[in-house]
Design a protein around this motif. Structure first.
Motif, PDB file in Angstrom:
ATOM      1  N   ASN A  18       0.795  -1.231   0.000  1.00 20.40           N
ATOM      2  CA  ASN A  18       0.000   0.000   0.000  1.00 20.40           C
ATOM      3  C   ASN A  18       0.825   1.278   0.000  1.00 20.40           C
ATOM      4  O   ASN A  18       0.299   2.359   0.265  1.00 20.40           O
ATOM      5  CB  ASN A  18      -0.944  -0.018   1.206  1.00 20.40           C
ATOM      6  N   LYS A  19       2.087   1.183  -0.324  1.00 17.99           N
ATOM      7  CA  LYS A  19       2.965   2.352  -0.319  1.00 17.99           C
ATOM      8  C   LYS A  19       2.509   3.420  -1.314  1.00 17.99           C
ATOM      9  O   LYS A  19       2.460   4.601  -0.999  1.00 17.99           O
ATOM     10  CB  LYS A  19       4.393   1.907  -0.624  1.00 17.99           C
ATOM     11  N   TYR A  44      -3.366   5.394   8.002  1.00 13.43           N
ATOM     12  CA  TYR A  44      -2.569   6.371   8.737  1.00 13.43           C
ATOM     13  C   TYR A  44      -2.276   7.571   7.841  1.00 13.43           C
ATOM     14  O   TYR A  44      -2.449   8.728   8.235  1.00 13.43           O
ATOM     15  CB  TYR A  44      -1.257   5.749   9.230  1.00 13.43           C
ATOM     16  N   HIS A  45      -1.838   7.294   6.615  1.00 16.67           N
ATOM     17  CA  HIS A  45      -1.497   8.384   5.706  1.00 16.67           C
ATOM     18  C   HIS A  45      -2.746   9.084   5.158  1.00 16.67           C
ATOM     19  O   HIS A  45      -2.690  10.282   4.849  1.00 16.67           O
ATOM     20  CB  HIS A  45      -0.569   7.882   4.597  1.00 16.67           C
ATOM     21  N   ALA A  92       5.784   8.449   3.514  1.00 15.55           N
ATOM     22  CA  ALA A  92       4.997   7.309   3.030  1.00 15.55           C
ATOM     23  C   ALA A  92       5.812   6.453   2.063  1.00 15.55           C
ATOM     24  O   ALA A  92       5.768   5.218   2.120  1.00 15.55           O
ATOM     25  CB  ALA A  92       3.713   7.792   2.360  1.00 15.55           C
ATOM     26  N   ALA A  93       6.578   7.085   1.193  1.00 16.87           N
ATOM     27  CA  ALA A  93       7.387   6.352   0.225  1.00 16.87           C
ATOM     28  C   ALA A  93       8.506   5.563   0.897  1.00 16.87           C
ATOM     29  O   ALA A  93       8.923   4.518   0.398  1.00 16.87           O
ATOM     30  CB  ALA A  93       7.974   7.315  -0.798  1.00 16.87           C
ATOM     31  N   ARG A  94       8.960   6.029   2.044  1.00 13.24           N
ATOM     32  CA  ARG A  94      10.000   5.328   2.798  1.00 13.24           C
ATOM     33  C   ARG A  94       9.446   4.222   3.680  1.00 13.24           C
ATOM     34  O   ARG A  94      10.195   3.519   4.341  1.00 13.24           O
ATOM     35  CB  ARG A  94      10.761   6.309   3.676  1.00 13.24           C
ATOM     36  N   GLY A  95       8.138   4.118   3.753  1.00 14.44           N
ATOM     37  CA  GLY A  95       7.531   3.097   4.598  1.00 14.44           C
ATOM     38  C   GLY A  95       7.441   3.500   6.056  1.00 14.44           C
ATOM     39  O   GLY A  95       7.351   2.648   6.931  1.00 14.44           O
ATOM     40  N   GLU A  96       7.440   4.794   6.321  1.00 13.50           N
ATOM     41  CA  GLU A  96       7.410   5.300   7.694  1.00 13.50           C
ATOM     42  C   GLU A  96       6.015   5.786   8.079  1.00 13.50           C
ATOM     43  O   GLU A  96       5.235   6.196   7.232  1.00 13.50           O
ATOM     44  CB  GLU A  96       8.391   6.469   7.850  1.00 13.50           C
ATOM     45  N   ARG A  97       5.755   5.759   9.361  1.00 16.00           N
ATOM     46  CA  ARG A  97       4.548   6.380   9.921  1.00 16.00           C
ATOM     47  C   ARG A  97       5.010   7.543  10.783  1.00 16.00           C
ATOM     48  O   ARG A  97       5.015   7.486  11.999  1.00 16.00           O
ATOM     49  CB  ARG A  97       3.767   5.379  10.767  1.00 16.00           C
TER      50      ARG A  97
END
Length: 113
Positions: A18-19, A44-45, A92-97
């Motif tokens: 879902n990135k 979250y995003h 979001a692209a880095r996979g971070e919240r």
């Protein structure tokens, strides 16, 4: 910030699947609500995107109503919203919240359990 080694396999899979939707949530916050409603990561995003949209709307309305000074500050506020959107997309692209500075702590959209 969470490192991928600390995440469960299910969370890593959710992020990798879902990135793209999470990145696009900063442009169309409702997109994850339509195509990834079971994804905690995308939700979250989506929440961050909605907060950003509402912040931009409020800033434009309030500053637009204040003669001269508000009109001069309006481009600065819009630039700040744009910068926050870019920061959110990168996160979001880095996979971070990673919550956005100042406004990211609010939760308007609940992530699925």
């Amino acid at each position: 910030m969470q490192h991928n080694t600390e995440l469960s396999v299910a969370e890593q899979d959710d992020i990798s699947r879902n990135k793209t939707v999470a990145v696009l949530a900063y442009i169309l916050f409702f997109l994850p609500l339509l195509v990834a409603k079971d994804s905690r990561y995308a939700m979250y995003h989506a929440n961050q995107g909605l907060i950003l949209l509402l912040t931009g709307l409020v800033a434009n309305v309030v500053l637009g109503l204040i003669p001269v000074i508000g009109w001069l500050l309006l481009p600065v506020a819009n630039l700040a919203v744009f910068v926050l959107a870019i920061l959110g997309m990168v996160s979001a692209a880095r996979g971070e919240r990673k919550p956005m500075p100042l406004i990211g702590g609010l939760e308007l959209i609940k992530a699925p359990s």
